[in-house]
Write a protein that holds these residues in place. Structure first.
Motif, mmCIF file in Angstrom:
data_model
loop_
_atom_site.group_PDB
_atom_site.id
_atom_site.type_symbol
_atom_site.label_atom_id
_atom_site.label_comp_id
_atom_site.label_asym_id
_atom_site.label_seq_id
_atom_site.Cartn_x
_atom_site.Cartn_y
_atom_site.Cartn_z
ATOM 1 N N LEU A 1 3.942 7.277 -10.492
ATOM 2 C CA LEU A 1 4.982 8.286 -10.739
ATOM 3 C C LEU A 1 5.030 9.330 -9.633
ATOM 4 O O LEU A 1 6.108 9.688 -9.145
ATOM 5 C CB LEU A 1 4.728 8.966 -12.088
ATOM 6 C CG LEU A 1 5.693 10.093 -12.477
ATOM 7 C CD1 LEU A 1 7.101 9.544 -12.666
ATOM 8 C CD2 LEU A 1 5.215 10.784 -13.753
ATOM 9 N N ASN A 2 3.869 9.802 -9.216
ATOM 10 C CA ASN A 2 3.815 10.923 -8.276
ATOM 11 C C ASN A 2 3.692 10.499 -6.816
ATOM 12 O O ASN A 2 4.035 11.281 -5.921
ATOM 13 C CB ASN A 2 2.636 11.835 -8.633
ATOM 14 C CG ASN A 2 2.818 12.515 -9.980
ATOM 15 O OD1 ASN A 2 3.697 13.347 -10.149
ATOM 16 N ND2 ASN A 2 1.991 12.137 -10.955
ATOM 17 N N TYR A 3 3.183 9.286 -6.585
ATOM 18 C CA TYR A 3 3.000 8.799 -5.211
ATOM 19 C C TYR A 3 3.516 7.358 -5.129
ATOM 20 O O TYR A 3 2.738 6.411 -4.987
ATOM 21 C CB TYR A 3 1.523 8.879 -4.807
ATOM 22 C CG TYR A 3 0.922 10.246 -5.012
ATOM 23 C CD1 TYR A 3 1.064 11.245 -4.050
ATOM 24 C CD2 TYR A 3 0.227 10.553 -6.188
ATOM 25 C CE1 TYR A 3 0.529 12.508 -4.238
ATOM 26 C CE2 TYR A 3 -0.312 11.815 -6.387
ATOM 27 C CZ TYR A 3 -0.147 12.788 -5.416
ATOM 28 O OH TYR A 3 -0.683 14.044 -5.612
ATOM 29 N N PRO A 4 4.830 7.179 -5.231
ATOM 30 C CA PRO A 4 5.395 5.821 -5.319
ATOM 31 C C PRO A 4 5.142 4.948 -4.101
ATOM 32 O O PRO A 4 5.228 3.722 -4.187
ATOM 33 C CB PRO A 4 6.898 6.083 -5.499
ATOM 34 C CG PRO A 4 7.118 7.466 -4.969
ATOM 35 C CD PRO A 4 5.871 8.222 -5.272
ATOM 36 N N GLY A 5 4.798 5.557 -2.970
ATOM 37 C CA GLY A 5 4.558 4.763 -1.767
ATOM 38 C C GLY A 5 3.146 4.247 -1.620
ATOM 39 O O GLY A 5 2.842 3.520 -0.668
ATOM 40 N N VAL A 6 2.276 4.596 -2.549
ATOM 41 C CA VAL A 6 0.873 4.200 -2.471
ATOM 42 C C VAL A 6 0.659 2.853 -3.165
ATOM 43 O O VAL A 6 1.114 2.651 -4.295
ATOM 44 C CB VAL A 6 -0.038 5.269 -3.105
ATOM 45 C CG1 VAL A 6 -1.478 4.787 -3.158
ATOM 46 C CG2 VAL A 6 0.059 6.564 -2.324
ATOM 47 N N GLY A 7 -0.038 1.933 -2.506
ATOM 48 C CA GLY A 7 -0.379 0.652 -3.121
ATOM 49 C C GLY A 7 -1.633 0.790 -3.961
ATOM 50 O O GLY A 7 -2.646 1.329 -3.499
ATOM 51 N N ILE A 8 -1.578 0.313 -5.194
ATOM 52 C CA ILE A 8 -2.679 0.495 -6.136
ATOM 53 C C ILE A 8 -3.277 -0.857 -6.502
ATOM 54 O O ILE A 8 -2.573 -1.743 -6.981
ATOM 55 C CB ILE A 8 -2.200 1.202 -7.419
ATOM 56 C CG1 ILE A 8 -1.508 2.518 -7.072
ATOM 57 C CG2 ILE A 8 -3.374 1.444 -8.374
ATOM 58 C CD1 ILE A 8 -0.686 3.093 -8.206
ATOM 59 N N VAL A 9 -4.567 -1.001 -6.265
ATOM 60 C CA VAL A 9 -5.293 -2.221 -6.629
ATOM 61 C C VAL A 9 -6.228 -1.888 -7.781
ATOM 62 O O VAL A 9 -7.153 -1.087 -7.626
ATOM 63 C CB VAL A 9 -6.105 -2.775 -5.447
ATOM 64 C CG1 VAL A 9 -6.848 -4.050 -5.864
ATOM 65 C CG2 VAL A 9 -5.198 -3.058 -4.250
ATOM 66 N N VAL A 10 -5.988 -2.473 -8.929
ATOM 67 C CA VAL A 10 -6.836 -2.250 -10.102
ATOM 68 C C VAL A 10 -7.951 -3.291 -10.116
ATOM 69 O O VAL A 10 -7.689 -4.490 -9.973
ATOM 70 C CB VAL A 10 -6.013 -2.324 -11.404
ATOM 71 C CG1 VAL A 10 -6.927 -2.305 -12.624
ATOM 72 C CG2 VAL A 10 -5.012 -1.175 -11.470
ATOM 73 N N LEU A 11 -9.180 -2.820 -10.266
ATOM 74 C CA LEU A 11 -10.341 -3.706 -10.337
ATOM 75 C C LEU A 11 -10.947 -3.648 -11.732
ATOM 76 O O LEU A 11 -11.035 -2.574 -12.338
ATOM 77 C CB LEU A 11 -11.401 -3.293 -9.315
ATOM 78 C CG LEU A 11 -11.027 -3.382 -7.834
ATOM 79 C CD1 LEU A 11 -12.212 -2.980 -6.976
ATOM 80 C CD2 LEU A 11 -10.557 -4.781 -7.468
ATOM 81 N N SER A 12 -11.370 -4.809 -12.233
ATOM 82 C CA SER A 12 -11.994 -4.879 -13.545
ATOM 83 C C SER A 12 -13.284 -5.674 -13.442
ATOM 84 O O SER A 12 -13.489 -6.425 -12.493
ATOM 85 C CB SER A 12 -11.045 -5.551 -14.546
ATOM 86 O OG SER A 12 -11.659 -5.694 -15.806
#
Length: 254
Positions: free
Chosen positions: A80-91
C-alpha cells in the motif's frame, strides 16, 4: 556498498541468526546489498519511513510468521505504502495456502526458508525489477503482471488453495515436468519421451512419479486430463517434434 546495486534489500525476520545467514549468503552477490534489517513488522515500517534516499530498498524479504504484525499484514502495508518495492515472503515450509495468501496480500514471490541462496538471489533481482515469480512462472511484462495479479487477488475468498483454482499460471509442476506431460498427451512412450527430451527413461519415470505425487493422482492419464483442463499443457497436436539424441541412456520402458 556497490555504487549502483541492482537490489537494495531489507531483511525482516525476528531471528537474528536467520537475518545474519541471509546477509552472509548474499554477500557474494555484488549487485545485491543488504541496506537494513528489522525484527518485526512495526520496526520494518519505521525503518522504511526513516530510510534516506540512498538506502531506500527496492526489495524486502519478509518472514511470514513475525510476532505482532505478521508477515501478511506487513506485506499489505508495504504494498500500500511502497508499491514499487518487490516483496518476497519466506515461510518455514512450502504451502499452497500460504502462497495463495501471500500473493493476495501483495507479495511478488513466495519461497520456503530452505531456498538455495542462488535461487533467492535470482528471485530478488526479478522482484526488484518489478517482476512477479509465481511457482517459477515469471511475469516480466508489467501490464500482464498487473492484470494477472489483479484477477488473482479478486478471486472469491473461499478459495484457499492454489490447487482449487482454475488458473493456468499457478502450476506446482516444473518446466521439465510440463514437457513430459505434453509428450505423454501426444502418446509418447517413456523411451520416446526420453529421446525427444535428451534424457534417460529412468529420468522420465522419476518425473512422472513426481508429477503424480504433486497432483495426488494415480496414473499418467489422470495427470494429462488434469493439466489439459487447467491449461498447463497444449493440445497434443501442438507438440513439436525434436530429433532424438544419440546419447540417451538405454533404459527399458515401463
Amino acid at each position: 556498498m556497490s555504487a549502483n546495486p541492482a537490489v537494495k534489500l531489507l531483511i525482516v525476520d525476528d531471528h537474528p541468526l536467520f537475518r545474519q545467514g541471509v546477509r552472509a549468503a548474499l554477500s557474494i552477490c555484488r549487485d545485491i546489498v543488504v541496506v537494513g534489517e528489522a525484527s518485526s513488522g512495526e520496526d520494518a515500517l519505521e525503518w522504511m519511513n526513516a530510510a534516506p534516499p540512498n538506502l531506500e530498498p527496492n526489495a524486502v524479504v519478509v518472514d511470514l510468521n513475525l510476532p505482532g504484525m505478521n508477515g501478511l499484514e506487513l506485506t499489505r502495508q508495504l504494498r500500500l505504502n511502497y508499491p514499487g518495492v518487490g516483496i518476497v515472503v519466506l515461510s518455514v515450509y512450502e504451502s499452497d495456502e500460504q502462497a495463495f495468501n501471500a500473493l493476495r496480500a501483495g507479495a511478488s514471490a513466495y519461497r520456503s526458508k530452505d531456498v538455495h541462496p542462488d535461487e533467492l538471489a535470482d528471485v530478488l533481482r526479478r522482484v526488484a525489477r518489478g517482476e512477479y515469480v509465481i511457482n517459477d512462472v515469471v511475469l516480466d511484462d508489467p501490464k500482464v503482471a498487473g492484470r494477472v495479479l489483479s484477477q488473482f487477488r479478486n478471486l472469491p475468498q473461499d478459495v484457499t488453495s492454489l490447487q482449487e483454482m482454475e488458473f493456468p499460471l499457478f502450476t506446482p509442476l516444473s518446466d521439465r515436468e510440463i514437457e513430459v506431460l505434453e509428450r505423454i498427451a501426444a502418446g509418447g512412450s517413456n523411451r520416446e519421451i526420453a529421446e525427444a527430451l535428451h534424457i534417460s527413461t529412468q529420468t522420465v519415470k522419476n518425473h512422472i512419479s513426481s508429477i503424480l505425487r504433486k497432483l495426488s493422482l494415480n496414473d499418467r492419464t489422470q495427470a494429462v486430463l488434469y493439466a489439459l483442463r487447467r491449461g498447463w499443457i497444449e493440445a497434443p497436436g501442438a507438440i513439436r517434434s525434436e530429433p532424438p539424441s544419440s546419447d540417451v541412456e538405454d533404459d527399458e520402458d515401463e
